[in-house]
Scaffold this motif. Structure first.
Motif, PDB file in Angstrom:
ATOM      1  N   ARG A   1      -9.067  -2.267  14.665  1.00  0.00           N
ATOM      2  CA  ARG A   1      -8.643  -1.318  13.641  1.00  0.00           C
ATOM      3  C   ARG A   1      -9.742  -1.055  12.616  1.00  0.00           C
ATOM      4  O   ARG A   1      -9.995   0.092  12.245  1.00  0.00           O
ATOM      5  N   TYR A   2     -10.397  -2.092  12.189  1.00  0.00           N
ATOM      6  CA  TYR A   2     -11.462  -1.903  11.214  1.00  0.00           C
ATOM      7  C   TYR A   2     -12.662  -1.174  11.828  1.00  0.00           C
ATOM      8  O   TYR A   2     -13.304  -0.355  11.162  1.00  0.00           O
TER       9      TYR A   2
ATOM     10  N   LEU B   1      -7.566  -6.861  14.303  1.00  0.00           N
ATOM     11  CA  LEU B   1      -8.315  -6.532  13.092  1.00  0.00           C
ATOM     12  C   LEU B   1      -9.655  -5.884  13.424  1.00  0.00           C
ATOM     13  O   LEU B   1     -10.038  -4.859  12.842  1.00  0.00           O
TER      14      LEU B   1
ATOM     15  N   SER C   1      -1.203  -7.517   3.109  1.00  0.00           N
ATOM     16  CA  SER C   1      -2.520  -8.048   2.790  1.00  0.00           C
ATOM     17  C   SER C   1      -2.870  -9.217   3.697  1.00  0.00           C
ATOM     18  O   SER C   1      -4.024  -9.396   4.073  1.00  0.00           O
ATOM     19  N   TYR C   2      -1.896  -9.973   4.114  1.00  0.00           N
ATOM     20  CA  TYR C   2      -2.158 -11.059   5.057  1.00  0.00           C
ATOM     21  C   TYR C   2      -2.590 -10.509   6.423  1.00  0.00           C
ATOM     22  O   TYR C   2      -3.583 -10.952   6.998  1.00  0.00           O
ATOM     23  N   LEU C   3      -1.862  -9.532   6.904  1.00  0.00           N
ATOM     24  CA  LEU C   3      -2.161  -8.987   8.234  1.00  0.00           C
ATOM     25  C   LEU C   3      -3.262  -7.926   8.183  1.00  0.00           C
ATOM     26  O   LEU C   3      -3.748  -7.483   9.211  1.00  0.00           O
ATOM     27  N   LYS C   4      -3.623  -7.535   6.978  1.00  0.00           N
ATOM     28  CA  LYS C   4      -4.609  -6.492   6.776  1.00  0.00           C
ATOM     29  C   LYS C   4      -4.203  -5.193   7.470  1.00  0.00           C
ATOM     30  O   LYS C   4      -4.954  -4.567   8.208  1.00  0.00           O
ATOM     31  N   ILE C   5      -2.977  -4.841   7.205  1.00  0.00           N
ATOM     32  CA  ILE C   5      -2.405  -3.616   7.755  1.00  0.00           C
ATOM     33  C   ILE C   5      -1.953  -2.767   6.576  1.00  0.00           C
ATOM     34  O   ILE C   5      -1.386  -3.283   5.612  1.00  0.00           O
TER      35      ILE C   5
ATOM     36  N   GLU D   1       2.686  -8.716   0.569  1.00  0.00           N
ATOM     37  CA  GLU D   1       2.108  -9.943   1.094  1.00  0.00           C
ATOM     38  C   GLU D   1       1.848  -9.824   2.599  1.00  0.00           C
ATOM     39  O   GLU D   1       0.804 -10.255   3.094  1.00  0.00           O
TER      40      GLU D   1
ATOM     41  N   HIS E   1      -5.329 -18.057  12.533  1.00  0.00           N
ATOM     42  CA  HIS E   1      -5.257 -16.761  13.204  1.00  0.00           C
ATOM     43  C   HIS E   1      -5.463 -16.996  14.685  1.00  0.00           C
ATOM     44  O   HIS E   1      -6.051 -17.979  15.098  1.00  0.00           O
TER      45      HIS E   1
ATOM     46  N   MET F   1      -1.052 -19.263   0.656  1.00  0.00           N
ATOM     47  CA  MET F   1       0.379 -19.028   0.821  1.00  0.00           C
ATOM     48  C   MET F   1       0.793 -19.117   2.282  1.00  0.00           C
ATOM     49  O   MET F   1       1.538 -20.001   2.666  1.00  0.00           O
ATOM     50  N   ILE F   2       0.280 -18.262   3.122  1.00  0.00           N
ATOM     51  CA  ILE F   2       0.647 -18.427   4.525  1.00  0.00           C
ATOM     52  C   ILE F   2      -0.417 -19.266   5.206  1.00  0.00           C
ATOM     53  O   ILE F   2      -1.575 -19.241   4.815  1.00  0.00           O
TER      54      ILE F   2
ATOM     55  N   ILE G   1       3.972  -8.188  15.345  1.00  0.00           N
ATOM     56  CA  ILE G   1       3.074  -8.905  14.447  1.00  0.00           C
ATOM     57  C   ILE G   1       3.785  -9.299  13.153  1.00  0.00           C
ATOM     58  O   ILE G   1       3.541 -10.366  12.596  1.00  0.00           O
TER      59      ILE G   1
ATOM     60  N   ALA H   1     -13.833  -7.590   7.747  1.00  0.00           N
ATOM     61  CA  ALA H   1     -12.910  -7.472   6.622  1.00  0.00           C
ATOM     62  C   ALA H   1     -13.686  -7.381   5.311  1.00  0.00           C
ATOM     63  O   ALA H   1     -13.406  -6.528   4.472  1.00  0.00           O
TER      64      ALA H   1
ATOM     65  N   ARG I   1      -4.817 -11.682  17.072  1.00  0.00           N
ATOM     66  CA  ARG I   1      -4.815 -11.167  15.712  1.00  0.00           C
ATOM     67  C   ARG I   1      -6.199 -10.682  15.301  1.00  0.00           C
ATOM     68  O   ARG I   1      -6.361  -9.607  14.712  1.00  0.00           O
TER      69      ARG I   1
ATOM     70  N   GLN J   1      -3.215 -20.189   7.418  1.00  0.00           N
ATOM     71  CA  GLN J   1      -4.283 -19.235   7.745  1.00  0.00           C
ATOM     72  C   GLN J   1      -4.724 -19.243   9.213  1.00  0.00           C
ATOM     73  O   GLN J   1      -5.725 -18.654   9.561  1.00  0.00           O
TER      74      GLN J   1
END
Lengths: 152, 152
Positions: free
Chosen positions: A17-18, A14, B56-60, B53, A6, A1-2, B38, B140, A10, A4
């Motif tokens: 934060r993870y 991630l 889940s895309y940004l994983k936030i 969306e 990155h 969809m979007i 972002i 991720a 970005r 990809q």
DNA sequence: TTAAAATAGTTGCACATGCCACTAATTACA
DNA sequence: TGTAATTAGTGGCATGTGCAACTATTTTAA
């Protein structure tokens, strides 16, 4: 969809934060929050530093440092001793309780690094560190230069 | 004084925190906080996404997403339209005001990337992105697998 | 030697972020 | 079809983080 694609920024977001989630989860049982492990690890390398030294080494705001150490002290992991030579500052020391969990605390970071490195060759891991280091040094130089208040 | 060996995790932390400072500073004048850019950037790529969306895309986290979008809406940068086909969800659209500052907002990230890339060859920049991407995907995968609540 | 500047640390504020419990709507299935 | 499970979004809470104003001490310099 979007799309990809990155960007570095970005992925850094991630990874940060993870990583915090992982660390927080692993240390929760010891009453150590995700904001405190970095100070413990620094002190494992060199005990007895001042807050100022910790802040400037880790490049973390001194207010943040003060709060993190206060928590570590409340949990009994560090104690602070006023320096005789300069009564404004402390030496921060690890307690026996902190030394006892050293391997476990350091292991959390090691494990996280292993998770991140899955599928990377030794050479790629070395390169990743080297490139992050270069970018980090660039970031630090830029930010630190730009908050020097212009004297005039 | 302290051994200067830094780890991937440490540099990621520095890069994230300093990047946030930079972005926050640059966007302050528009009333956009460091937590919102972002989402703007994602919407510049694809307008009309739902919060789900975006999350889940940004994983936030979806709570974080909700709060950021609420601020953007309050500042007049987005508006939200309930979907007819599913009245639980919105489509989030950029306003004219947001489109007007598109180049500036995107420029902030571009400029930061340039700052980070200083002294890196094209090849190194490509590699940096590739390695971050691999590590990010590892992170991720790990985090997302581990919070699937065991069905039993 | 005293007044001004710098330094170490603290505290309050604002904001970002994740988690959890909750509501409303939708989907699955018995 | 009607009930249970799932899903999108909200709001409250806890924590981490940076900034700015403040205090107490130390250093600089007039």
């Amino acid at each position: 969809m979007i799309d990809q694609r990155h960007t570095i920024t970005r992925w850094v977001s991630l990874l940060y934060r993870y990583g915090q989630m992982y660390i927080g989860e692993r240390l929760k049982a010891h009453g150590i929050g995700k904001g405190q492990h970095i100070f413990l690890n620094a002190l494992y390398k060199e005990d007895g530093l001042s807050q100022e030294e910790l802040s400037s080494y880790l490049k973390i705001d001194k207010g943040t440092t003060a709060k993190a150490l206060k928590k570590l002290e409340a949990q009994g992991y560090v104690l602070r001793q006023v320096r005789a030579e300069d009564k404004r500052s402390y030496r921060v020391f690890l307690t026996e309780k902190a030394w006892r969990i050293k391997d476990e605390v350091r292991g959390v970071l090691t494990d996280w690094r292993h998770i991140l490195s899955d599928g990377l060759t030794e050479e790629e891991q070395r390169l990743a560190l080297e490139l992050l280091e270069k970018m980090g040094a660039n970031a630090a130089r830029f930010i630190e230069e730009n908050d020097k208040t212009p004297k005039a």
